[in-house]
Design a protein around this motif. Sequence first.
Motif, PDB file in Angstrom:
ATOM      1  N   GLU A  17       0.829  -1.200   0.000  1.00  0.00           N
ATOM      2  CA  GLU A  17       0.000   0.000   0.000  1.00  0.00           C
ATOM      3  C   GLU A  17       0.866   1.253   0.000  1.00  0.00           C
ATOM      4  O   GLU A  17       0.556   2.242  -0.662  1.00  0.00           O
ATOM      5  N   LYS A  18       1.998   1.183   0.725  1.00  0.00           N
ATOM      6  CA  LYS A  18       2.908   2.333   0.740  1.00  0.00           C
ATOM      7  C   LYS A  18       3.408   2.611  -0.678  1.00  0.00           C
ATOM      8  O   LYS A  18       3.425   3.754  -1.145  1.00  0.00           O
ATOM      9  N   ALA A  19       3.824   1.551  -1.358  1.00  0.00           N
ATOM     10  CA  ALA A  19       4.355   1.709  -2.718  1.00  0.00           C
ATOM     11  C   ALA A  19       3.292   2.306  -3.633  1.00  0.00           C
ATOM     12  O   ALA A  19       3.561   3.204  -4.428  1.00  0.00           O
ATOM     13  N   LYS A  20       2.071   1.795  -3.490  1.00  0.00           N
ATOM     14  CA  LYS A  20       0.975   2.291  -4.330  1.00  0.00           C
ATOM     15  C   LYS A  20       0.680   3.748  -4.036  1.00  0.00           C
ATOM     16  O   LYS A  20       0.468   4.565  -4.934  1.00  0.00           O
ATOM     17  N   LEU A  21       0.699   4.080  -2.738  1.00  0.00           N
ATOM     18  CA  LEU A  21       0.407   5.455  -2.330  1.00  0.00           C
ATOM     19  C   LEU A  21       1.368   6.424  -2.992  1.00  0.00           C
ATOM     20  O   LEU A  21       0.980   7.472  -3.509  1.00  0.00           O
ATOM     21  N   VAL A  22       2.646   6.066  -2.965  1.00  0.00           N
ATOM     22  CA  VAL A  22       3.658   6.959  -3.514  1.00  0.00           C
ATOM     23  C   VAL A  22       3.445   7.202  -5.002  1.00  0.00           C
ATOM     24  O   VAL A  22       3.624   8.308  -5.496  1.00  0.00           O
ATOM     25  N   THR A  23       3.038   6.158  -5.719  1.00  0.00           N
ATOM     26  CA  THR A  23       2.807   6.349  -7.155  1.00  0.00           C
ATOM     27  C   THR A  23       1.550   7.176  -7.403  1.00  0.00           C
ATOM     28  O   THR A  23       1.429   7.840  -8.421  1.00  0.00           O
ATOM     29  N   LEU A  24       0.593   7.137  -6.457  1.00  0.00           N
ATOM     30  CA  LEU A  24      -0.637   7.907  -6.638  1.00  0.00           C
ATOM     31  C   LEU A  24      -0.445   9.393  -6.334  1.00  0.00           C
ATOM     32  O   LEU A  24      -1.211  10.233  -6.788  1.00  0.00           O
ATOM     33  N   LEU A  25       0.594   9.689  -5.554  1.00  0.00           N
ATOM     34  CA  LEU A  25       0.833  11.091  -5.207  1.00  0.00           C
ATOM     35  C   LEU A  25       1.695  11.776  -6.256  1.00  0.00           C
ATOM     36  O   LEU A  25       2.558  11.148  -6.864  1.00  0.00           O
ATOM     37  N   GLN A  26       1.465  13.070  -6.428  1.00  0.00           N
ATOM     38  CA  GLN A  26       2.382  13.868  -7.226  1.00  0.00           C
ATOM     39  C   GLN A  26       3.719  13.915  -6.485  1.00  0.00           C
ATOM     40  O   GLN A  26       3.731  13.881  -5.260  1.00  0.00           O
ATOM     41  N   PRO A  27       4.832  14.026  -7.208  1.00  0.00           N
ATOM     42  CA  PRO A  27       6.137  14.028  -6.534  1.00  0.00           C
ATOM     43  C   PRO A  27       6.233  15.071  -5.415  1.00  0.00           C
ATOM     44  O   PRO A  27       6.755  14.757  -4.339  1.00  0.00           O
ATOM     45  N   GLU A  28       5.694  16.290  -5.639  1.00  0.00           N
ATOM     46  CA  GLU A  28       5.845  17.293  -4.582  1.00  0.00           C
ATOM     47  C   GLU A  28       5.023  16.929  -3.346  1.00  0.00           C
ATOM     48  O   GLU A  28       5.422  17.221  -2.218  1.00  0.00           O
ATOM     49  N   ASP A  29       3.874  16.262  -3.551  1.00  0.00           N
ATOM     50  CA  ASP A  29       3.072  15.852  -2.395  1.00  0.00           C
ATOM     51  C   ASP A  29       3.731  14.672  -1.680  1.00  0.00           C
ATOM     52  O   ASP A  29       3.654  14.551  -0.458  1.00  0.00           O
ATOM     53  N   ALA A  30       4.363  13.790  -2.454  1.00  0.00           N
ATOM     54  CA  ALA A  30       5.070  12.673  -1.839  1.00  0.00           C
ATOM     55  C   ALA A  30       6.228  13.188  -0.995  1.00  0.00           C
ATOM     56  O   ALA A  30       6.454  12.717   0.117  1.00  0.00           O
ATOM     57  N   ALA A  31       6.935  14.179  -1.542  1.00  0.00           N
ATOM     58  CA  ALA A  31       8.062  14.744  -0.800  1.00  0.00           C
ATOM     59  C   ALA A  31       7.577  15.378   0.496  1.00  0.00           C
ATOM     60  O   ALA A  31       8.212  15.236   1.550  1.00  0.00           O
ATOM     61  N   GLU A  32       6.449  16.074   0.427  1.00  0.00           N
ATOM     62  CA  GLU A  32       5.899  16.726   1.616  1.00  0.00           C
ATOM     63  C   GLU A  32       5.478  15.692   2.649  1.00  0.00           C
ATOM     64  O   GLU A  32       5.713  15.847   3.844  1.00  0.00           O
ATOM     65  N   MET A  33       4.868  14.600   2.175  1.00  0.00           N
ATOM     66  CA  MET A  33       4.447  13.538   3.085  1.00  0.00           C
ATOM     67  C   MET A  33       5.647  12.957   3.820  1.00  0.00           C
ATOM     68  O   MET A  33       5.597  12.668   5.001  1.00  0.00           O
ATOM     69  N   MET A  34       6.753  12.800   3.097  1.00  0.00           N
ATOM     70  CA  MET A  34       7.916  12.170   3.706  1.00  0.00           C
ATOM     71  C   MET A  34       8.520  13.017   4.811  1.00  0.00           C
ATOM     72  O   MET A  34       9.233  12.510   5.670  1.00  0.00           O
ATOM     73  N   GLU A  35       8.227  14.316   4.793  1.00  0.00           N
ATOM     74  CA  GLU A  35       8.729  15.156   5.871  1.00  0.00           C
ATOM     75  C   GLU A  35       8.036  14.830   7.182  1.00  0.00           C
ATOM     76  O   GLU A  35       8.559  15.106   8.253  1.00  0.00           O
ATOM     77  N   ASP A  36       6.840  14.248   7.106  1.00  0.00           N
ATOM     78  CA  ASP A  36       6.047  14.033   8.309  1.00  0.00           C
ATOM     79  C   ASP A  36       6.237  12.676   8.944  1.00  0.00           C
ATOM     80  O   ASP A  36       5.829  12.459  10.076  1.00  0.00           O
ATOM     81  N   ILE A  37       6.808  11.740   8.181  1.00  0.00           N
ATOM     82  CA  ILE A  37       6.926  10.397   8.743  1.00  0.00           C
ATOM     83  C   ILE A  37       8.344  10.156   9.241  1.00  0.00           C
ATOM     84  O   ILE A  37       9.269  10.849   8.842  1.00  0.00           O
ATOM     85  N   PRO A  38       8.517   9.224  10.170  1.00  0.00           N
ATOM     86  CA  PRO A  38       9.860   8.962  10.685  1.00  0.00           C
ATOM     87  C   PRO A  38      10.849   8.669   9.568  1.00  0.00           C
ATOM     88  O   PRO A  38      10.517   8.019   8.576  1.00  0.00           O
ATOM     89  N   TRP A  39      12.041   9.163   9.736  1.00  0.00           N
ATOM     90  CA  TRP A  39      13.116   9.078   8.753  1.00  0.00           C
ATOM     91  C   TRP A  39      13.286   7.681   8.171  1.00  0.00           C
ATOM     92  O   TRP A  39      13.319   7.486   6.959  1.00  0.00           O
ATOM     93  N   VAL A  40      13.367   6.665   9.052  1.00  0.00           N
ATOM     94  CA  VAL A  40      13.647   5.313   8.576  1.00  0.00           C
ATOM     95  C   VAL A  40      12.551   4.812   7.638  1.00  0.00           C
ATOM     96  O   VAL A  40      12.818   4.073   6.688  1.00  0.00           O
ATOM     97  N   GLN A  41      11.316   5.230   7.890  1.00  0.00           N
ATOM     98  CA  GLN A  41      10.224   4.808   7.014  1.00  0.00           C
ATOM     99  C   GLN A  41      10.337   5.474   5.651  1.00  0.00           C
ATOM    100  O   GLN A  41      10.117   4.842   4.614  1.00  0.00           O
TER     101      GLN A  41
END
Lengths: 451, 451
Positions: free
Chosen positions: B46-70
Amino acid sequence: MHVQIRPWEILKKLIALEDAAEIKLYLHELTSENIAGAISHIDNDEKAKLVTLLQPEDAAEMMEDIPWVQAVKMLEDLNAKEAAAIIAEMRSDDQADYLAEMDQTDAEAIMIEMEVDEVENIRKLIQYDSDTAGGLMITEFLSFDEDNTVDFVVNELRHYSDKYEQYSLQYLYVTSDGKFVGVLQMKDLLLSKATTRLSEVVLRDALIVKDSESVTELISFFDKHDFYGVPVLNNTEELVGVVLRKDIRETEAEIANIEHLETQGIVGGEELRTMPILLRARRRLSWLSVNILLNMMAASIIAIYQETLTAVIALAVFLPIISDMSGCSGNQAVAVSLRELSLGVIRPFEMLRVWIQEVSVGIINGIVLGTLIGAGAWLWQGNIYLGLVVGGALAINTVIAVSLGGTIPLFLKKMNVDPALASGPILTTVTDMFGFFLALTFAGMMLKQTG
Amino acid sequence: MHVQIRPWEILKKLIALEDAAEIKLYLHELTSENIAGAISHIDNDEKAKLVTLLQPEDAAEMMEDIPWVQAVKMLEDLNAKEAAAIIAEMRSDDQADYLAEMDQTDAEAIMIEMEVDEVENIRKLIQYDSDTAGGLMITEFLSFDEDNTVDFVVNELRHYSDKYEQYSLQYLYVTSDGKFVGVLQMKDLLLSKATTRLSEVVLRDALIVKDSESVTELISFFDKHDFYGVPVLNNTEELVGVVLRKDIRETEAEIANIEHLETQGIVGGEELRTMPILLRARRRLSWLSVNILLNMMAASIIAIYQETLTAVIALAVFLPIISDMSGCSGNQAVAVSLRELSLGVIRPFEMLRVWIQEVSVGIINGIVLGTLIGAGAWLWQGNIYLGLVVGGALAINTVIAVSLGGTIPLFLKKMNVDPALASGPILTTVTDMFGFFLALTFAGMMLKQTG
């Protein structure tokens, strides 16, 4: 010969010489840490003398660097006029915090010595709870009516540049009939013609917070939005202050520090060794005395099994090991739970999920630790049964410990009890009881087996 | 019926429906905490699918909110093109951090898919150690040659407003022949005539930091100076980046969190339960196995005194209490020392001063706790001597525990050993040994007295 000069030795000399100019220069050079260290090492008379030797604005700056409790004490030891001069140099939120902390009579005496409109402002700020936007905001901001032009603003800034020196000029705020309209960035002023009205360039859908918003909400806000500060509105849509991101970050860090100190049994979340001895002893004892009662409760299990213990006296060597190791394993789980709760990665109701994740690690670690202690017992006493008893007890108790350690913080949080202070004692008491019970019960079984 | 919908349940549905637009809206609404929670609860597919569904800038923004290792894991699971698109949307320091963290081959494959000058920039940043100004700085800043006019700058900002959107426009920087000259505030541009050369308004004595400066020095810097950011220069006085206060504050908070987790035995300073079970078990065991050996060493004291113990079997009930309570008292002192060290209120060489401040509290608390446990022993067994034995042992051991607890962190810090991880185990081992020794020796004396 290498002599290490401590900052406070130099400071003590300068205070004794009453060399105000040198002191100012010296403090300017020191890092905040060194200032904190130096102030902690001079006595109360020297502190009082130092404050009188400093200009009020330098004294106010110094107080930002030292622990809060020390700064409050220094202000309380001054006469009202001296304290007022220093407080007048502080930022609005600090003014409110210090005056709210002091004895009411002292605070009133100080406020009499201050400017009327400044006092009015402080009184408004003091109304707010310290853990709301109102209690954390500053009132040093610039706002202009939307009918004004860019040119007017530029002239204001130019003519009153001294007055506006201390104001953060990242944003300006725009109002209409006293109500908040929007935000203006310096960049937008720069790129606009002089005759443009502010109403034409203002950002109208700016994010704001209410003065009643809690610290937790503010922390979330600044996690989500990369702003330098956010306007604060009251119930009637008036702009009453600005909350700065850096202040929320500092508050967040303080909260984390307090939480850590509480997990170690420092009640109140702060202790400095410069605090009075009786205060320190009393606060530590408030946690220790609860602990000792819990400990005695857990150890009473051993008392019940005295017969078994007499028969297998070697067990007495392993009971403290089982108790301590279970506590260690459990506390690792507690630490991870507190961390995951703060990150938002788990919610308080997810006890089952956490339990499953802990049990898996608990089984692995329990087997390893149980084998280690069992082997130790076997090698020492040449008795395989003793090894099985203590090894089995520790293995099972490790699983119990991580299960409890992982879930107790969530349970406490769900019950709205602060998990930092209470998790440890509850965990160690229950795991001790189980650990003693398991070891002594297995030993009893072993005795029956071997006759 | 009250049903609580979890954010990840909604997210899972949206991912299954492949509703990209809804997902974007939904994530935009969630707090950073809830995003972290939601991502932690969806599986890898689901994580992999989510990333492909997001625009790159939204994916980048999401990654700022989750723990680094994830976030690192999610990037590693993408193909190079997809990962490159997301990384391209990140801030320069994050780009460097992620690419440095990944496997070299993967990183190279990703960089091939990115723009050449962006990659060049990243390679420069990667050179720096992550705990220096160079490793923490960002390269999104605006600089202009000092011969340019205010008008030129205004036009640049106007025409390239999109390009400069993501740049913090608090300060602009001024150079001459590529070397750093000074800092320009937006306010100063605003108040200047259009034809003014930057060289006339630039602040020339601006504070700067070197790219080699350490995190500790940067933390001190921002403690002392209330700036939003500071320019970073390399050896040849060129402006290479800007370090933002907020990033240093975040780093400081991370360091504090790591320290706390280490005191609880979480080696590496971070554990998330979404990490692989074996990794979590192994890391916890690395600390637990050291502890169990130390514990066995301490408990061997009891083994030496087995005769005494057989004669006073009741003592076996009190040994775990003495051990645990001494540990508690000692850990309070450890916590205060770690705190005072971090505030700068004490220095590592001040062991004598700390010891004096601890002994005073230790004597008071030792007397109180010793009386409590002694009374408990007396009431239970009706034997005043037992009360004196355990009470005396706990009282003295409390003083020993706080003495060690207060000074061990300073000693370790002086030896350049991280005090957070090691203080606890050393403390509890030594206090256990003393505690057992005192209790059993006193008991032996008691036996001689009573025959």
